[in-house]
Design an enzyme around this catalytic site. Structure first.
Site, mmCIF file in Angstrom:
data_model
loop_
_atom_site.group_PDB
_atom_site.id
_atom_site.type_symbol
_atom_site.label_atom_id
_atom_site.label_comp_id
_atom_site.label_asym_id
_atom_site.label_seq_id
_atom_site.Cartn_x
_atom_site.Cartn_y
_atom_site.Cartn_z
ATOM 1 N N ARG A 1 -30.015 -4.653 -42.523
ATOM 2 C CA ARG A 1 -29.113 -4.152 -43.560
ATOM 3 C C ARG A 1 -29.214 -2.710 -43.781
ATOM 4 N NH1 ARG A 1 -30.001 -9.324 -48.107
ATOM 5 N NH2 ARG A 1 -27.988 -10.337 -47.020
ATOM 6 N N LYS B 1 -23.136 -29.943 -46.872
ATOM 7 C CA LYS B 1 -22.458 -30.738 -47.513
ATOM 8 C C LYS B 1 -21.117 -30.441 -47.905
ATOM 9 C CE LYS B 1 -26.459 -32.203 -50.695
ATOM 10 N NZ LYS B 1 -26.888 -32.062 -51.740
ATOM 11 N N GLY C 1 -23.290 -18.058 -45.841
ATOM 12 C CA GLY C 1 -24.436 -19.154 -45.869
ATOM 13 C C GLY C 1 -25.427 -18.797 -44.661
ATOM 14 N N GLY D 1 -22.796 -14.906 -49.637
ATOM 15 C CA GLY D 1 -22.078 -15.350 -50.912
ATOM 16 C C GLY D 1 -20.769 -14.783 -50.881
HETATM 17 P P1 AMP Z 1 -24.743 -24.382 -45.081
HETATM 18 O O1 AMP Z 1 -25.473 -23.483 -45.939
HETATM 19 O O2 AMP Z 1 -23.830 -25.424 -46.130
HETATM 20 O O3 AMP Z 1 -23.720 -23.994 -44.201
HETATM 21 O O4 AMP Z 1 -25.640 -25.698 -44.466
HETATM 22 C C1 AMP Z 1 -26.466 -25.059 -43.430
HETATM 23 C C2 AMP Z 1 -27.494 -26.388 -43.287
HETATM 24 O O5 AMP Z 1 -26.725 -27.518 -42.860
HETATM 25 C C3 AMP Z 1 -28.340 -26.199 -41.999
HETATM 26 O O6 AMP Z 1 -29.716 -26.103 -42.771
HETATM 27 C C4 AMP Z 1 -28.501 -27.548 -41.258
HETATM 28 O O7 AMP Z 1 -29.634 -28.034 -40.930
HETATM 29 C C5 AMP Z 1 -27.809 -28.329 -41.921
HETATM 30 N N1 AMP Z 1 -26.920 -29.535 -41.542
HETATM 31 C C6 AMP Z 1 -26.190 -29.523 -40.371
HETATM 32 N N2 AMP Z 1 -25.874 -30.468 -40.026
HETATM 33 C C7 AMP Z 1 -26.378 -31.246 -40.617
HETATM 34 C C8 AMP Z 1 -26.604 -32.998 -40.603
HETATM 35 N N3 AMP Z 1 -25.825 -33.530 -39.609
HETATM 36 N N4 AMP Z 1 -27.330 -33.507 -41.430
HETATM 37 C C9 AMP Z 1 -27.924 -32.738 -42.211
HETATM 38 N N5 AMP Z 1 -28.138 -31.237 -42.548
HETATM 39 C C10 AMP Z 1 -27.031 -30.625 -41.616
#
Ligand code: AMP
Length: 395
Positions: free
Chosen positions: A35, A197, A353, A376
């Site tokens: 950064r 999610k 993210g 974000g």
């Molecule tokens: P996000 O911050 O929503 O982009 O989520 C990132 C996180 O999603 C990472 O820490 C990954 O380990 C998790 N992730 C990706 N695929 C899966 C999965 N099939 N089951 C559980 N966690 C997951």
């Protein structure tokens, strides 16, 4: 968009809002200078034009004047990165801060203490913004990472510089990168959304459906969709209460001619650990006792064929639990496919993210056209929201 080049800096004191929210170790050493390096071109430009720089940043989320989060810990690192001396003021506003700023000579840099030592900063307090404004004669925002916050230093301060405010080089680069996908993307456009999610991505999916030709859904989000379509997801991460929303999103995509691509096969583990036993299942047919943790080989091949034929690519979120090396294959494979498409002339943007951490950790970062520095802020841009920090510069 008023750019740095549109502003005169000779004999001006530029207040530069930077994002020096860097990680520190227990010895208060900076462990990642990305950064700081990212803000360097803007600071160097202002100095080269005969101006001086008063740098404003936050560090962490201090409750009051927490000495662990003082910006004094990073002064030497900033100085090393800029290859120039950097002065430090242990105040952010007030008589001492103002007299230090006023004494700053052309070509010099002064870093002020952590903005968030004052709770007014995050409230977007106008009186605090006015005090900050007294530190300089021009306002430059180069902090994309906080552009989605209507804080005093990122947004409110701009009103005190109606004719003397502009985008820093990094902020302009970020906005251009997002526009290249969200406004002027060349078709075919594919967005790849992974992550844990669906709940955190619904508004992004809705917004992207208006912009893209193809949407690949990966990661833990897959299982809410496959369950909604009547599949068995075993122990995979799933949000059953969002199944109806998932079906609505699929229907909306169909109605407007956007193809949603879900993985056909997935690599599942019998335990949420790197060393669990692994088995490949159809994504909609995972038995109890197994959880989908990565995209399967057939899906990766199918996604590859699609991605290499696209001209604009947006990637947010890992395709599996990439933190476990045994479940990182899908994420690496997607990264390689995007890299190949980029080499052949496609424009690829990665951000939001955990995506940046994933591409850096897996060594695929250099193959992308642009990697956003804002988590974000990038996510909110993908949601189609106007970022207050950007609006404040353009109003
Ligand atoms: P996000 O911050 O929503 O982009 O989520 C990132 C996180 O999603 C990472 O820490 C990954 O380990 C998790 N992730 C990706 N695929 C899966 C999965 N099939 N089951 C559980 N966690 C997951």
């Amino acid at each position: 968009m008023r750019l740095l080049e549109d502003q005169k800096f000779e004999n001006e004191r530029a207040i530069v809002r930077v994002d020096f929210n860097v990680p520190l170790n227990k010895e208060f050493q900076v462990t990642d200078i990305t950064r700081i390096i990212a803000a360097k071109p803007t600071i160097e430009y202002i100095l080269s034009q005969g101006g001086s720089c008063v740098l404003l940043s936050h560090l962490g989320r201090p409750e009051g004047r927490d000495p662990k989060l003082s910006l004094k810990h990073i002064v030497n690192e900033v100085s090393r990165a800029l290859e120039a001396p950097v002065q430090f003021c242990d105040q952010t506003v007030g008589p001492e801060a103002e007299s230090r700023a006023l004494a700053l000579e052309a070509g010099h840099v002064l870093l002020m203490e952590n903005l968030r030592y004052a709770k007014e900063e995050t409230y977007g307090d106008e009186a605090f913004a006015e005090q900050l404004a007294r530190l300089g004669t021009v306002y430059v925002n180069d902090a994309f990472g906080t552009a989605h916050r209507a804080h005093s230093s990122t947004t409110i301060i701009a009103k005190f510089f109606p004719k003397k405010k502009c985008f820093g080089l990094l902020l302009a680069k970020e906005v251009n990168a997002i526009n290249k996908v969200m406004k002027d993307g060349e078709s075919p456009i594919v967005a790849i959304l992974g992550g844990a999610k669906v709940s955190s991505k619904i508004t992004i999916i809705e917004s992207l459906l208006e912009k893209v030709d193809h949407l690949i859904i990966g990661g833990g989000m897959v299982y809410t969709f496959t369950k909604a379509l009547g599949g068995s997801v075993g122990n995979s991460i799933c949000e059953p209460d969002l199944c109806e929303i998932a079906l609505n999103l699929l229907a909306k995509a169909k109605a407007i001619g956007v193809e949603i691509h879900l993985p056909f096969d997935v690599i599942a583990g019998d335990d949420f650990s790197n060393d669990s036993n692994q088995k490949v299942f159809e994504a909609n047919n995972i038995p109890d006792g197994w959880e989908g943790m990565d995209a399967g080989p057939q899906s990766c091949e199918k996604f590859h064929k699609l991605i290499i034929n696209c001209k604009t690519i947006l990637w947010n979120g890992p395709l599996g639990v990439f933190e476990f090396s045994n479940f990182a294959k899908g994420t690496i494979s997607i990264g390689e496919s995007i890299g190949e498409a980029t080499k052949s002339g496609a424009y690829s943007l990665v951000g939001g993210g955990d995506s940046v951490a994933a591409v850096k950790q897996l060594g695929i970062a250099p193959k992308m056209s642009y990697i956003s520095t804002g988590g974000g802020a990038m996510l909110e841009s993908l949601e189609g929201k106007k970022l207050p920090g950007i609006s404040a510069l353009t109003n």
